[in-house]
Design a protein around this motif. Structure first.
Motif, PDB file in Angstrom:
ATOM      1  N   LYS A 143      73.573  16.726 -33.458  1.00 47.94           N
ATOM      2  CA  LYS A 143      72.962  17.302 -32.262  1.00 47.94           C
ATOM      3  C   LYS A 143      71.535  16.815 -32.113  1.00 47.94           C
ATOM      4  N   SER A 144      70.820  16.758 -33.218  1.00 51.24           N
ATOM      5  CA  SER A 144      69.448  16.289 -33.197  1.00 51.24           C
ATOM      6  C   SER A 144      69.375  14.824 -32.779  1.00 51.24           C
ATOM      7  N   HIS A 145      70.346  14.013 -33.269  1.00 52.50           N
ATOM      8  CA  HIS A 145      70.377  12.596 -32.933  1.00 52.50           C
ATOM      9  C   HIS A 145      70.625  12.396 -31.436  1.00 52.50           C
ATOM     10  N   LEU A 146      71.555  13.175 -30.886  1.00 50.77           N
ATOM     11  CA  LEU A 146      71.851  13.072 -29.460  1.00 50.77           C
ATOM     12  C   LEU A 146      70.656  13.519 -28.625  1.00 50.77           C
ATOM     13  N   ARG A 147      69.960  14.554 -29.106  1.00 49.93           N
ATOM     14  CA  ARG A 147      68.780  15.028 -28.391  1.00 49.93           C
ATOM     15  C   ARG A 147      67.685  13.959 -28.386  1.00 49.93           C
ATOM     16  N   LEU A 148      67.515  13.309 -29.515  1.00 48.51           N
ATOM     17  CA  LEU A 148      66.518  12.240 -29.615  1.00 48.51           C
ATOM     18  C   LEU A 148      66.859  11.078 -28.686  1.00 48.51           C
ATOM     19  N   LEU A 149      68.159  10.732 -28.628  1.00 49.55           N
ATOM     20  CA  LEU A 149      68.589   9.664 -27.723  1.00 49.55           C
ATOM     21  C   LEU A 149      68.304  10.048 -26.278  1.00 49.55           C
TER      22      LEU A 149
ATOM     23  N   TYR B 133      64.690   9.736 -25.628  1.00 50.43           N
ATOM     24  CA  TYR B 133      64.291   8.324 -25.551  1.00 50.43           C
ATOM     25  C   TYR B 133      64.642   7.742 -24.188  1.00 50.43           C
ATOM     26  N   TYR B 134      65.885   8.001 -23.740  1.00 50.89           N
ATOM     27  CA  TYR B 134      66.309   7.456 -22.450  1.00 50.89           C
ATOM     28  C   TYR B 134      65.517   8.087 -21.304  1.00 50.89           C
ATOM     29  N   THR B 135      65.118   9.341 -21.478  1.00 49.69           N
ATOM     30  CA  THR B 135      64.300  10.000 -20.456  1.00 49.69           C
ATOM     31  C   THR B 135      62.904   9.388 -20.405  1.00 49.69           C
ATOM     32  N   TYR B 136      62.273   9.238 -21.556  1.00 54.95           N
ATOM     33  CA  TYR B 136      60.900   8.721 -21.627  1.00 54.95           C
ATOM     34  C   TYR B 136      60.822   7.255 -21.204  1.00 54.95           C
ATOM     35  N   THR B 137      61.859   6.479 -21.520  1.00 48.14           N
ATOM     36  CA  THR B 137      61.816   5.048 -21.189  1.00 48.14           C
ATOM     37  C   THR B 137      62.303   4.758 -19.774  1.00 48.14           C
ATOM     38  N   GLY B 138      62.708   5.807 -19.057  1.00 50.70           N
ATOM     39  CA  GLY B 138      63.083   5.634 -17.655  1.00 50.70           C
ATOM     40  C   GLY B 138      64.499   5.162 -17.409  1.00 50.70           C
TER      41      GLY B 138
END
Length: 206
Positions: free
Chosen positions: A11-17, A20-25
């Motif tokens: 769950k933590s890994h998916l949240r991090l992904l 990441y996709y949110t921050y990188t646009g």
């Protein structure tokens, strides 16, 4: 005990992904890309409807192509298109499959040719990367695509394979940055899923 530890980690890994996709646009890029892809698709549908209602029945046209053009010739044109930036919408060829003697068999060939066309595009990118003068030129022309491929890698190939976005450009960009070929093959295989979904929709509409 071990299973309990794995679930939070995943769950933590998916949240991090997701972060990441949110921050990188990535999500905004995907939305913009789909909006850009929409007008050509709508224009294609409008032209097809115009032909159907004012020129010739689409089913009659597809039957004419089926009866007068050898399948090998049609497949060759499609393969060339898929290997060179996807110049012709695949939906035309999928509709043609629907009027063939073996719609799903022809569709399977079509999907395989599209997948192979992507592989060719990938190696075109690898070849470009080994020619300094061409690489420098295309690095400027395709700067945005190459930058995005470096940021998002496999997910961008997956999106190109599944959605109405330029799969060939994603494949060339993957080749240019020397994205692992095995991983490219895995992500690109979702091209078969796209053709199966589009085939089911278009065959049902014909």
């Amino acid at each position: 005990m071990n299973d309990k530890n794995k679930k939070p980690n995943r769950k933590s890994h998916l949240r991090l992904l997701h972060q990441y996709y949110t921050y990188t646009g990535f999500y905004s890029f995907l939305g913009r890309s789909l909006l850009k892809a929409a007008p050509p698709i709508l224009i294609f549908v409008a032209i097809l409807l115009g032909i159907h209602f004012f020129v010739i029945d689409v089913n009659t046209m597809l039957l004419y192509i089926t009866e007068n053009f050898h399948p090998v010739a049609v497949f060759a044109i499609f393969f060339a298109s898929e290997s060179i930036l996807g110049l012709i919408p695949p939906e035309i060829f999928i509709a043609w499959c629907g009027k063939s003697a073996s719609p799903w068999g022809f569709l399977a060939i079509l999907a395989t040719l599209s997948y192979l066309g992507g592989i060719i595009s990938y190696f075109v990118g690898r070849g470009i990367a080994s020619i300094p003068s061409v690489f420098v030129y295309l690095e400027v022309k395709m700067a945005k695509h190459i930058k995005n491929m470096r940021k998002w890698g496999g997910i961008l190939i997956l999106v190109g394979a599944l959605l109405p976005l330029p799969f060939a450009i994603a494949s060339i960009s993957a080749g240019i940055i020397k994205f692992p070929f095995g991983s490219y093959l895995l992500y690109g295989a979702l091209r078969f899923v796209r053709f199966a979904i589009y085939g089911a929709l278009i065959f049902g509409a014909l």
